[in-house]
Design a protein around this motif. Structure first.
Motif, PDB file in Angstrom:
ATOM      1  N   ASN A   3       0.829  -1.199   0.000  1.00 20.20           N
ATOM      2  CA  ASN A   3       0.000   0.000   0.000  1.00 20.20           C
ATOM      3  C   ASN A   3       0.872   1.261   0.000  1.00 20.20           C
ATOM      4  OD1 ASN A   3      -2.235   1.578   0.062  1.00 20.20           O
ATOM      5  ND2 ASN A   3      -2.853   1.047   2.138  1.00 20.20           N
ATOM      6  N   ILE A   4       1.945   1.252   0.764  1.00 15.15           N
ATOM      7  CA  ILE A   4       2.844   2.407   0.817  1.00 15.15           C
ATOM      8  C   ILE A   4       3.547   2.601  -0.519  1.00 15.15           C
ATOM      9  CG2 ILE A   4       4.936   3.309   1.903  1.00 15.15           C
ATOM     10  CD1 ILE A   4       4.034   1.865   4.468  1.00 15.15           C
ATOM     11  N   ILE A   5       3.985   1.525  -1.126  1.00 18.52           N
ATOM     12  CA  ILE A   5       4.660   1.608  -2.423  1.00 18.52           C
ATOM     13  C   ILE A   5       3.705   2.136  -3.492  1.00 18.52           C
ATOM     14  CG2 ILE A   5       5.746   0.253  -4.260  1.00 18.52           C
ATOM     15  CD1 ILE A   5       6.886  -1.536  -2.026  1.00 18.52           C
ATOM     16  N   LEU A  59      -5.340   7.026  -6.244  1.00 12.69           N
ATOM     17  CA  LEU A  59      -4.838   7.244  -4.889  1.00 12.69           C
ATOM     18  C   LEU A  59      -5.983   7.333  -3.887  1.00 12.69           C
ATOM     19  CD1 LEU A  59      -2.311   7.781  -3.161  1.00 12.69           C
ATOM     20  CD2 LEU A  59      -2.698  10.211  -3.558  1.00 12.69           C
ATOM     21  N   PHE A  60      -7.073   7.953  -4.285  1.00 10.72           N
ATOM     22  CA  PHE A  60      -8.238   8.063  -3.408  1.00 10.72           C
ATOM     23  C   PHE A  60      -8.802   6.686  -3.075  1.00 10.72           C
ATOM     24  CE2 PHE A  60     -12.886   8.397  -2.990  1.00 10.72           C
ATOM     25  CZ  PHE A  60     -12.950   9.177  -1.844  1.00 10.72           C
ATOM     26  N   PHE A  61      -8.920   5.822  -4.080  1.00  9.03           N
ATOM     27  CA  PHE A  61      -9.520   4.514  -3.837  1.00  9.03           C
ATOM     28  C   PHE A  61      -8.555   3.537  -3.153  1.00  9.03           C
ATOM     29  CE2 PHE A  61     -12.523   5.828  -7.236  1.00  9.03           C
ATOM     30  CZ  PHE A  61     -13.658   5.773  -6.458  1.00  9.03           C
ATOM     31  N   ILE A  62      -7.255   3.703  -3.372  1.00  3.33           N
ATOM     32  CA  ILE A  62      -6.301   2.809  -2.726  1.00  3.33           C
ATOM     33  C   ILE A  62      -6.117   3.171  -1.259  1.00  3.33           C
ATOM     34  CG2 ILE A  62      -3.822   2.279  -2.661  1.00  3.33           C
ATOM     35  CD1 ILE A  62      -3.888   1.987  -5.626  1.00  3.33           C
ATOM     36  N   SER A  63      -6.247   4.465  -0.934  1.00  2.00           N
ATOM     37  CA  SER A  63      -5.981   4.878   0.440  1.00  2.00           C
ATOM     38  C   SER A  63      -7.114   4.525   1.408  1.00  2.00           C
ATOM     39  CB  SER A  63      -5.741   6.396   0.484  1.00  2.00           C
ATOM     40  OG  SER A  63      -6.909   7.091   0.119  1.00  2.00           O
ATOM     41  N   LYS A  64      -8.218   4.034   0.907  1.00  2.71           N
ATOM     42  CA  LYS A  64      -9.324   3.634   1.803  1.00  2.71           C
ATOM     43  C   LYS A  64      -9.063   2.318   2.455  1.00  2.71           C
ATOM     44  CE  LYS A  64     -13.204   6.172   0.204  1.00  2.71           C
ATOM     45  NZ  LYS A  64     -14.575   6.134  -0.148  1.00  2.71           N
TER      46      LYS A  64
END
Length: 64
Positions: A3-5, A59-64
Protein backbone atom coordinates in the motif's frame (compact mmCIF):
# COMPACT_ATOMS: atom_id res chain seq x y z
CA UNK A 1 4.08 -2.46 2.49
CA UNK A 2 2.44 -2.77 -0.92
CA UNK A 3 0.00 0.00 0.00
CA UNK A 4 2.84 2.41 0.82
CA UNK A 5 4.66 1.61 -2.42
CA UNK A 6 1.49 2.14 -4.46
CA UNK A 7 0.88 5.49 -2.74
CA UNK A 8 4.40 6.65 -3.58
CA UNK A 9 4.06 5.53 -7.21
CA UNK A 10 0.70 7.27 -7.58
CA UNK A 11 2.05 10.46 -6.01
CA UNK A 12 4.87 10.43 -8.57
CA UNK A 13 2.30 9.99 -11.36
CA UNK A 14 0.28 12.94 -10.03
CA UNK A 15 3.44 15.02 -9.75
CA UNK A 16 4.46 14.24 -13.33
CA UNK A 17 0.99 15.26 -14.52
CA UNK A 18 1.25 18.59 -12.72
CA UNK A 19 4.73 19.18 -14.16
CA UNK A 20 3.39 18.48 -17.65
CA UNK A 21 0.65 21.05 -17.13
CA UNK A 22 2.94 23.69 -15.67
CA UNK A 23 5.93 23.32 -18.03
CA UNK A 24 4.10 22.39 -21.23
CA UNK A 25 5.42 25.31 -23.28
CA UNK A 26 9.03 24.80 -22.14
CA UNK A 27 8.86 21.06 -22.82
CA UNK A 28 7.32 21.64 -26.25
CA UNK A 29 10.15 24.00 -27.21
CA UNK A 30 12.79 21.63 -25.86
CA UNK A 31 11.70 18.24 -27.21
CA UNK A 32 9.47 18.85 -30.23
CA UNK A 33 9.83 20.89 -33.39
CA UNK A 34 6.22 21.64 -34.20
CA UNK A 35 5.32 24.39 -36.60
CA UNK A 36 2.37 25.27 -34.38
CA UNK A 37 3.65 25.36 -30.82
CA UNK A 38 0.24 26.10 -29.31
CA UNK A 39 -1.11 22.77 -30.54
CA UNK A 40 1.74 20.84 -28.94
CA UNK A 41 1.35 22.77 -25.70
CA UNK A 42 -2.36 22.03 -25.59
CA UNK A 43 -1.71 18.33 -26.12
CA UNK A 44 0.81 18.17 -23.29
CA UNK A 45 -1.51 20.05 -20.94
CA UNK A 46 -4.40 17.71 -21.71
CA UNK A 47 -2.16 14.66 -21.26
CA UNK A 48 -0.88 16.05 -17.94
CA UNK A 49 -4.41 16.75 -16.72
CA UNK A 50 -5.53 13.22 -17.53
CA UNK A 51 -2.42 11.82 -15.82
CA UNK A 52 -3.05 13.85 -12.67
CA UNK A 53 -6.76 13.01 -12.49
CA UNK A 54 -6.26 9.27 -13.00
CA UNK A 55 -3.48 9.23 -10.41
CA UNK A 56 -5.62 11.18 -7.94
CA UNK A 57 -8.63 8.91 -8.37
CA UNK A 58 -6.54 5.78 -7.95
CA UNK A 59 -4.84 7.24 -4.89
CA UNK A 60 -8.24 8.06 -3.41
CA UNK A 61 -9.52 4.51 -3.84
CA UNK A 62 -6.30 2.81 -2.73
CA UNK A 63 -5.98 4.88 0.44
CA UNK A 64 -9.32 3.63 1.80
Amino acid sequence: MFNIIMRIVLLIIILSGVVLIYDARVLTKKFFSFGDQNEGTSGLKIFGFIFAVIGGVLLFFISK
